[in-house]
Design a protein around this motif. Structure first.
Motif, short mmCIF file in Angstrom:
data_model
loop_
_atom_site.label_atom_id
_atom_site.label_comp_id
_atom_site.label_asym_id
_atom_site.label_seq_id
_atom_site.Cartn_x
_atom_site.Cartn_y
_atom_site.Cartn_z
N ASP A 41 40.54 53.91 -9.16
CA ASP A 41 40.06 54.83 -7.82
C ASP A 41 40.99 55.99 -7.59
N PHE A 42 42.48 55.61 -7.66
CA PHE A 42 43.37 56.86 -7.50
C PHE A 42 43.34 57.82 -8.52
N CYS A 43 43.21 57.33 -9.83
CA CYS A 43 43.40 57.94 -11.00
C CYS A 43 42.15 59.24 -10.96
N ARG A 44 40.87 58.46 -10.53
CA ARG A 44 39.66 59.15 -10.76
C ARG A 44 39.48 60.33 -9.62
N GLN A 45 40.51 60.34 -8.69
CA GLN A 45 40.39 61.39 -7.60
C GLN A 45 41.52 62.69 -8.16
N MET A 46 42.35 62.27 -9.18
CA MET A 46 43.16 63.19 -9.27
C MET A 46 42.70 64.43 -10.35
N LYS A 47 43.01 65.60 -9.93
CA LYS A 47 42.54 66.78 -10.63
C LYS A 47 43.44 67.89 -10.41
N HIS A 48 44.59 67.54 -11.10
CA HIS A 48 45.70 68.57 -10.99
C HIS A 48 46.28 68.79 -12.40
N ARG A 49 46.83 70.27 -12.65
CA ARG A 49 47.31 70.40 -14.01
C ARG A 49 48.77 69.55 -14.28
N ASN A 50 49.41 68.98 -13.24
CA ASN A 50 50.83 68.34 -13.30
C ASN A 50 50.61 66.91 -13.26
N ILE A 51 49.09 66.19 -13.26
CA ILE A 51 49.21 65.01 -13.16
C ILE A 51 48.41 64.54 -14.18
N THR A 52 48.45 63.48 -14.98
CA THR A 52 47.71 63.09 -15.93
C THR A 52 46.18 62.89 -15.82
N SER A 53 45.24 63.60 -16.76
CA SER A 53 44.17 63.98 -16.39
C SER A 53 43.18 62.53 -16.70
N PHE A 54 42.17 62.32 -15.88
CA PHE A 54 41.36 61.24 -15.80
C PHE A 54 40.14 61.80 -16.88
N VAL A 55 39.87 60.74 -17.89
CA VAL A 55 38.65 61.20 -18.67
C VAL A 55 37.52 60.51 -18.25
N SER A 56 37.42 59.06 -18.42
CA SER A 56 36.29 58.11 -17.99
C SER A 56 36.67 56.76 -17.76
N GLU A 57 35.66 56.15 -17.37
CA GLU A 57 35.94 54.64 -16.93
C GLU A 57 34.88 53.61 -17.27
N GLY A 58 34.93 52.43 -17.19
CA GLY A 58 33.98 51.35 -17.88
C GLY A 58 34.13 50.04 -17.19
N ALA A 59 33.52 49.25 -17.41
CA ALA A 59 33.72 47.96 -17.17
C ALA A 59 32.56 46.98 -17.87
N PHE A 60 32.87 45.61 -18.15
CA PHE A 60 32.11 44.81 -19.04
C PHE A 60 32.52 43.51 -18.54
N GLU A 61 31.68 42.49 -18.88
CA GLU A 61 32.00 41.10 -18.47
C GLU A 61 31.82 40.19 -19.98
N ASP A 62 32.39 39.18 -20.06
CA ASP A 62 32.08 37.90 -20.98
C ASP A 62 32.51 36.58 -20.39
N GLU A 63 32.37 35.70 -21.19
CA GLU A 63 32.55 34.33 -20.50
C GLU A 63 33.86 34.05 -20.06
N GLU A 64 34.85 34.94 -20.20
CA GLU A 64 36.08 34.78 -19.97
C GLU A 64 36.47 35.37 -18.44
N GLY A 65 35.65 36.25 -18.13
CA GLY A 65 35.85 37.10 -16.88
C GLY A 65 35.23 38.49 -16.82
N SER A 66 35.67 39.20 -15.97
CA SER A 66 35.39 40.50 -15.57
C SER A 66 36.38 41.43 -16.22
N TYR A 67 36.12 42.94 -16.61
CA TYR A 67 36.96 43.64 -16.85
C TYR A 67 36.76 45.03 -16.59
N GLN A 68 37.77 45.75 -16.29
CA GLN A 68 37.63 47.15 -15.75
C GLN A 68 38.66 48.05 -16.53
N TYR A 69 38.28 49.34 -16.89
CA TYR A 69 39.09 50.20 -17.58
C TYR A 69 38.81 51.51 -17.17
#
Length: 606
Positions: free
Chosen positions: A64-92
């Motif tokens: 959430d924090f990285c998504r709102q960052m839009k500044h030339r001197n802070i690392t640029s957010f590109v995309s995000e996603g999520a998925f699930e499998d039998e071991e649990g849930s994942y976000q990236y």
């Protein structure tokens, strides 16, 4: 065991390698369908501490924090996603990959920065910090260290803050992130009692500024990273209390001293504020004369800027401008000379005998009636180090050095460029002996007979007049060009540019020396095989090899591990040569033209 393996697909990305992992996060280097590299940080949600996940949305707070960052001197957010499998849930989430060296790696290779360069870099860093602090509610980075700052190639070397893994709203007591991996050398006292706020970020940034100027952290001691964060800090705190910093020995820059003295205060209440810090950065800097008794302590207040006339120009500038309006720095001697150039031994030997020997032995040259060389053209494929070679040539001779680009002498006024060219040579003459280096010379003196060049004929004529036998004024010209065939032939005649020197692609021996030089002073594993890398990079230019080592070093620094053979091979695999075979063949033809009948016919016809 890592969740993802090499060549696995996740969304639109292909996994290249695992960079680092802990109990609930894994960071990968991935590539998109076009082969561009990115960072992908994967969160194993069911293993994460509760405070790291938003209770209402169930989103990972860092995303959430990285998504709102839009500044030339802070690392640029590109995309995000999520998925699930039998071991649990994942976000990236995915961010841009490094586009330049880490600050820690840069200083390891190049040493401490001069105050003016450090101040400019520090300002760009603080622009990013200010952006974080101005969010609603405020955000703090909480991990500002040299290993989390990239000198961006795409932003002319500005600082870019990366790794938002510890970013959070100001907090006291319960900390919503893991503190076990924090570098205590760059953290303020209050973080020991779990207070992470804006004042702590300012302390960390000022500690990084100290590192820029000295090459080491303030109060640097060896701390056992295996111990608890608070235990590590306790040992450092005792050292800080007993050993006050000697800021005067660090720099003579007034502004730099104010920043260090007030930014590294041990008590948060005594520390400079963000607003005061920018007042200092905006003020006119000056060198402090420690031989004079200072009448007052630095206050952090913004000094009075130079008075300006009604036209908005400084009082020190005349109506027509002076040398200062050229805005070209002069580098004053020093440096290691040819010792900093990997390989190219034949070229170095040639210049040492044919050029440097004559320049440095004027009496002997007069005895044998040897005409001192006026200048030389370094030409060849882009990225082979022509401008760098010119700079090191100046160091080898002990001359001053001026680097001139077309933008430095451009003017919107009629005959304004010709006036600047004249002032440029006058300034060079005042600072002789000097190497006057013209970068991309073909853009400055294009062939006057070519279509569309009639508008620059007067500027080329001014160059010709100023270059004539300028060696008698202590000026030696070095011109660099990727397209020497575009240069006006009159410039290449004897008495202006005496020698034309081809700077080739680095051969095997040169590549070995380059890998040795770029890997020197960097932490490496025993399995690093320099000769193998040199063999695998045939057809690569100098900048390619620098990028390969930089890329491997950045990945190693990101994981806090030494550079390994696996990282080097991965970097070579992911870095194709910049020049295609067709381009290399074209430069072979250009070299033949410059060395053969065509060039001789041009010169003889003048």
């Amino acid at each position: 065991m890592a969740k993802l393996e090499t060549n696995n697909r996740i969304g639109e990305y292909t996994v290249l390698s695992l960079l680092k992992a802990n109990r609930y996060t894994e960071t990968y280097r991935v590539a998109d369908n076009d082969g561009h590299s990115f960072f992908l940080k994967l969160f194993i949600v069911n293993r994460m501490p509760r405070q790291l996940v938003n209770r209402e949305t169930h989103h990972v707070r860092e995303i959430d924090f990285c998504r709102q960052m839009k500044h030339r001197n802070i690392t640029s957010f590109v995309s995000e996603g999520a998925f699930e499998d039998e071991e649990g849930s994942y976000q990236y989430y995915v961010t841009d990959y490094f586009q330049g060296p880490l600050l820690s790696d840069y200083l390891c290779t190049n040493g401490p920065m001069p105050a003016d360069k450090a101040l400019a870099l520090f300002r760009s860093l603080m622009e990013g910090v200010r952006y974080l602090h101005q969010q609603a509610p405020a955000l703090c980075h909480n991990d500002i260290t040299p290993s989390n700052i990239v000198l961006s190639d795409t932003l002319s070397g500005e600082a870019v803050l990366i790794d938002l893994g510890h970013t959070a709203n100001p907090c006291a007591g319960i900390v919503p992130f893991d503190t076990s991996d924090l570098d205590v050398l760059y953290h303020a006292k209050e973080t020991m009692v779990n207070i992470f706020d804006e004042a702590g970020d300012i302390f960390s940034a000022c500690a990084v500024f100290y590192f820029m100027l000295t090459g080491k952290a303030p109060w640097e001691i060896t701390v056992d990273n295996a111990t608890d964060y608070k235990e590590r800090f306790k040992a450092l705190w005792q050292f800080r209390q007993k050993n006050p910093l000697d800021i005067k020995s660090v720099t003579k820059s007034r502004n730099a001293r104010i920043i260090l003295e007030q930014g590294l205060q041990l008590k948060a209440a005594d520390r400079i504020t963000l607003a005061q810090l920018f007042e200092v950065l905006d003020s006119t800097d000056e060198e402090v004369d420690d031989t004079k008794q200072e009448t007052e302590e630095p206050s952090g207040k913004r000094p009075e800027p130079p008075k300006k006339d009604e036209g908005g120009s400084s009082d020190s500038s005349g109506a027509n401008g002076g040398d200062d309006d050229l805005d070209i720095d002069i580098r004053r001697g020093g440096g290691n000379g040819f010792a900093d150039i990997a390989g190219m031994q034949e070229l170095k030997d040639y210049l040492s005998q044919k050029v440097i020997f004559v320049i440095q032995n004027k009496e002997l040259a007069q005895q044998y009636r040897i005409t001192p060389p006026n200048g030389m053209l370094l030409y060849g494929p882009p990225g082979c180090g022509k401008t760098f070679f010119a700079e090191k040539f100046a160091e080898e001779t002990g001359f001053n050095f001026m680097l001139v680009k077309s933008s430095d002498i451009g003017s919107s006024l009629v005959h304004g460029t010709e006036a600047k060219i004249k002032k440029l040579f006058e300034k060079a003459s005042k600072n002789s002996p000097i190497v006057l280096c013209f970068d991309e010379f073909d853009a400055l003196v294009p062939n006057r007979g070519a279509h569309g060049s009639e508008y620059v004929a007067s500027e080329v004529n001014e160059f010709l007049a100023q270059m004539n036998n300028c060696s008698k004024k202590g000026i030696f010209i070095i011109a660099t060009s990727n397209r020497p065939d575009k240069i006006d032939p009159a410039v290449l005649r004897t008495g202006r540019i005496d020698k034309q020197v081809f700077v080739p692609l680095p051969d095997f021996a040169a590549r070995v020396e380059m890998f040795k030089m770029y890997l020197d002073k960097r932490p490496t594993c025993d399995d690093v095989n320099i000769e193998k890398y040199a063999k695998d990079t045939e057809g690569y230019i100098a900048s390619d090899i620098a990028f390969i080592v930089n890329d491997a070093a950045m990945t190693a620094a990101f994981t806090r591990n030494p550079i390994s053979d696996a990282l080097m091979q991965m970097s070579i695999k992911n870095t194709p040569p910049s020049l295609q075979k067709e381009v290399i063949e074209e430069y072979t033809q250009i070299r033949n033209k410059m060395n053969g009948i065509a060039r001789r016919a041009i010169v003889q016809s003048l």
